[in-house]
Design a protein around this motif. Structure first.
Motif, mmCIF file in Angstrom:
data_model
loop_
_atom_site.group_PDB
_atom_site.id
_atom_site.type_symbol
_atom_site.label_atom_id
_atom_site.label_comp_id
_atom_site.label_asym_id
_atom_site.label_seq_id
_atom_site.Cartn_x
_atom_site.Cartn_y
_atom_site.Cartn_z
ATOM 1 N N PHE A 56 6.821 6.295 -16.796
ATOM 2 C CA PHE A 56 7.752 5.265 -16.406
ATOM 3 C C PHE A 56 8.903 6.040 -15.242
ATOM 4 O O PHE A 56 9.789 5.470 -14.665
ATOM 5 C CB PHE A 56 8.861 4.611 -17.306
ATOM 6 N N GLY A 57 8.674 7.528 -14.924
ATOM 7 C CA GLY A 57 9.461 7.951 -14.162
ATOM 8 C C GLY A 57 11.050 8.189 -14.700
ATOM 9 O O GLY A 57 11.294 8.174 -15.813
ATOM 10 N N VAL A 58 11.944 8.245 -13.366
ATOM 11 C CA VAL A 58 13.438 8.340 -13.844
ATOM 12 C C VAL A 58 13.836 7.030 -14.517
ATOM 13 O O VAL A 58 14.886 7.031 -15.138
ATOM 14 C CB VAL A 58 14.090 8.909 -12.575
ATOM 15 N N ASP A 59 12.985 6.115 -14.298
ATOM 16 C CA ASP A 59 13.646 4.701 -15.236
ATOM 17 C C ASP A 59 13.069 4.848 -16.598
ATOM 18 O O ASP A 59 12.815 3.526 -17.232
ATOM 19 C CB ASP A 59 13.187 3.724 -14.324
ATOM 20 N N ALA A 60 12.726 5.787 -17.176
ATOM 21 C CA ALA A 60 12.158 5.926 -18.530
ATOM 22 C C ALA A 60 13.611 5.758 -19.452
ATOM 23 O O ALA A 60 14.018 6.553 -19.920
ATOM 24 C CB ALA A 60 11.405 6.925 -18.849
ATOM 25 N N SER A 61 13.942 4.276 -19.784
ATOM 26 C CA SER A 61 15.069 4.324 -20.908
ATOM 27 C C SER A 61 14.767 3.250 -21.566
ATOM 28 O O SER A 61 13.905 2.149 -21.566
ATOM 29 C CB SER A 61 16.548 4.038 -19.827
ATOM 30 N N ALA A 62 15.384 3.312 -22.855
ATOM 31 C CA ALA A 62 15.053 2.258 -23.757
ATOM 32 C C ALA A 62 16.021 2.683 -24.947
ATOM 33 O O ALA A 62 16.669 3.657 -25.339
ATOM 34 C CB ALA A 62 13.829 2.346 -24.238
ATOM 35 N N TYR A 63 16.676 1.705 -25.320
ATOM 36 C CA TYR A 63 17.767 1.526 -26.313
ATOM 37 C C TYR A 63 17.132 0.550 -27.510
ATOM 38 O O TYR A 63 16.785 -0.688 -27.332
ATOM 39 C CB TYR A 63 19.006 0.789 -25.877
ATOM 40 N N ILE A 64 18.127 0.667 -28.773
ATOM 41 C CA ILE A 64 17.944 -0.168 -29.875
ATOM 42 C C ILE A 64 18.995 -0.892 -30.264
ATOM 43 O O ILE A 64 20.290 -0.100 -30.229
ATOM 44 C CB ILE A 64 17.293 0.272 -30.958
ATOM 45 N N ASN A 65 19.091 -2.141 -30.434
ATOM 46 C CA ASN A 65 20.400 -2.970 -30.707
ATOM 47 C C ASN A 65 20.050 -3.663 -32.169
ATOM 48 O O ASN A 65 19.003 -4.219 -32.193
ATOM 49 C CB ASN A 65 20.773 -3.951 -29.734
ATOM 50 N N THR A 66 20.859 -3.449 -32.999
ATOM 51 C CA THR A 66 20.584 -4.019 -34.444
ATOM 52 C C THR A 66 21.333 -5.292 -34.347
ATOM 53 O O THR A 66 22.484 -5.428 -34.101
ATOM 54 C CB THR A 66 21.116 -3.161 -35.389
ATOM 55 N N GLY A 67 20.601 -6.721 -34.636
ATOM 56 C CA GLY A 67 21.107 -7.667 -34.875
ATOM 57 C C GLY A 67 21.475 -8.370 -36.434
ATOM 58 O O GLY A 67 21.374 -7.421 -37.071
ATOM 59 N N LYS A 68 21.543 -9.397 -36.592
ATOM 60 C CA LYS A 68 21.760 -9.719 -37.877
ATOM 61 C C LYS A 68 20.458 -9.904 -38.875
ATOM 62 O O LYS A 68 19.535 -10.333 -38.137
ATOM 63 C CB LYS A 68 22.505 -11.378 -37.923
ATOM 64 N N SER A 69 20.535 -9.876 -40.086
ATOM 65 C CA SER A 69 19.463 -10.097 -40.891
ATOM 66 C C SER A 69 18.303 -9.117 -40.492
ATOM 67 O O SER A 69 17.053 -9.479 -40.734
ATOM 68 C CB SER A 69 18.987 -11.534 -40.845
ATOM 69 N N GLY A 70 18.720 -7.983 -40.016
ATOM 70 C CA GLY A 70 17.421 -6.847 -39.982
ATOM 71 C C GLY A 70 16.509 -7.124 -38.580
ATOM 72 O O GLY A 70 15.818 -6.411 -38.253
ATOM 73 N N GLU A 71 17.110 -8.069 -37.969
ATOM 74 C CA GLU A 71 16.549 -8.257 -36.381
ATOM 75 C C GLU A 71 17.011 -6.888 -35.585
ATOM 76 O O GLU A 71 18.045 -6.495 -35.568
ATOM 77 C CB GLU A 71 17.133 -9.558 -35.847
ATOM 78 N N LEU A 72 15.878 -6.561 -34.751
ATOM 79 C CA LEU A 72 16.272 -5.559 -33.749
ATOM 80 C C LEU A 72 15.738 -5.873 -32.463
ATOM 81 O O LEU A 72 14.992 -6.631 -32.250
ATOM 82 C CB LEU A 72 15.423 -4.134 -34.312
ATOM 83 N N THR A 73 16.473 -5.349 -31.522
ATOM 84 C CA THR A 73 16.027 -5.575 -29.806
ATOM 85 C C THR A 73 16.031 -4.188 -29.380
ATOM 86 O O THR A 73 16.684 -3.347 -29.523
ATOM 87 C CB THR A 73 17.129 -6.295 -29.135
ATOM 88 N N VAL A 74 14.910 -4.020 -28.677
ATOM 89 C CA VAL A 74 14.543 -2.700 -28.199
ATOM 90 C C VAL A 74 14.614 -3.100 -26.529
ATOM 91 O O VAL A 74 14.203 -4.005 -26.086
ATOM 92 C CB VAL A 74 13.132 -2.076 -28.161
ATOM 93 N N TYR A 75 15.454 -2.529 -25.624
ATOM 94 C CA TYR A 75 15.565 -3.004 -24.389
ATOM 95 C C TYR A 75 15.627 -1.948 -23.373
ATOM 96 O O TYR A 75 16.011 -0.588 -23.709
ATOM 97 C CB TYR A 75 16.926 -4.007 -24.185
ATOM 98 N N THR A 76 15.399 -2.006 -21.975
ATOM 99 C CA THR A 76 15.657 -1.240 -21.064
ATOM 100 C C THR A 76 16.926 -0.994 -20.338
ATOM 101 O O THR A 76 17.727 -1.935 -20.696
ATOM 102 C CB THR A 76 14.430 -1.419 -19.984
ATOM 103 N N ARG A 77 17.364 -0.233 -19.519
ATOM 104 C CA ARG A 77 18.689 -0.219 -18.935
ATOM 105 C C ARG A 77 19.136 -1.430 -18.424
ATOM 106 O O ARG A 77 20.305 -1.586 -18.578
ATOM 107 C CB ARG A 77 18.472 0.797 -17.958
#
Length: 117
Positions: A56-77
């Motif tokens: 992905f080059g310089v735009d290689a970013s990813a983060y994890i956000n924790t939601g309710k009930s063990g739900e997770l979201t992985v997202y880019t910048r």
């Protein structure tokens, strides 16, 4: 001090991308997938694969956000691509969203996500 600045940056970033994510969630996901693996393991794999600068080059970013009930979201910048992960029994249901599903980067992210299942 660096940890505090990093934590504040991530919190601000999450606040900026939430409207884009909520808008995308109001529509059908680009792809719905399932895994027999535990949710945290799948999320870490997706995050790691989306941070591959060789792909992905310089735009290689990813983060994890924790939601309710063990739900997770992985997202880019810019939340151009994100995956909602929901525990289902001992496995995980994954909903992948992309702003531009036919974009080559979005397709690569979906392919990388699929390798984590």
């Amino acid at each position: 001090m660096r940890i505090l600045i990093g934590a504040l940056s991530v919190a601000m970033l999450a606040g900026c991308v939430s409207p884009a994510m909520n808008d995308a969630r109001s529509k059908a996901p680009t792809r719905v997938l399932a895994s027999a693996k535990p949710t945290p393991l799948v999320a870490e794999c997706i995050k790691f694969s989306w941070q591959d600068e060789g792909v992905f080059g310089v735009d290689a970013s990813a983060y994890i956000n924790t939601g309710k009930s063990g739900e997770l979201t992985v997202y880019t910048r810019d939340a151009g691509s994100f995956a909602d992960l929901v525990p289902q029994g001992t496995g995980t249901a994954v909903s992948y969203y992309a702003k531009q599903p036919d974009d080559s980067a979005a397709m690569r992210r979906m392919a990388m996500l699929a390798t984590c299942l």
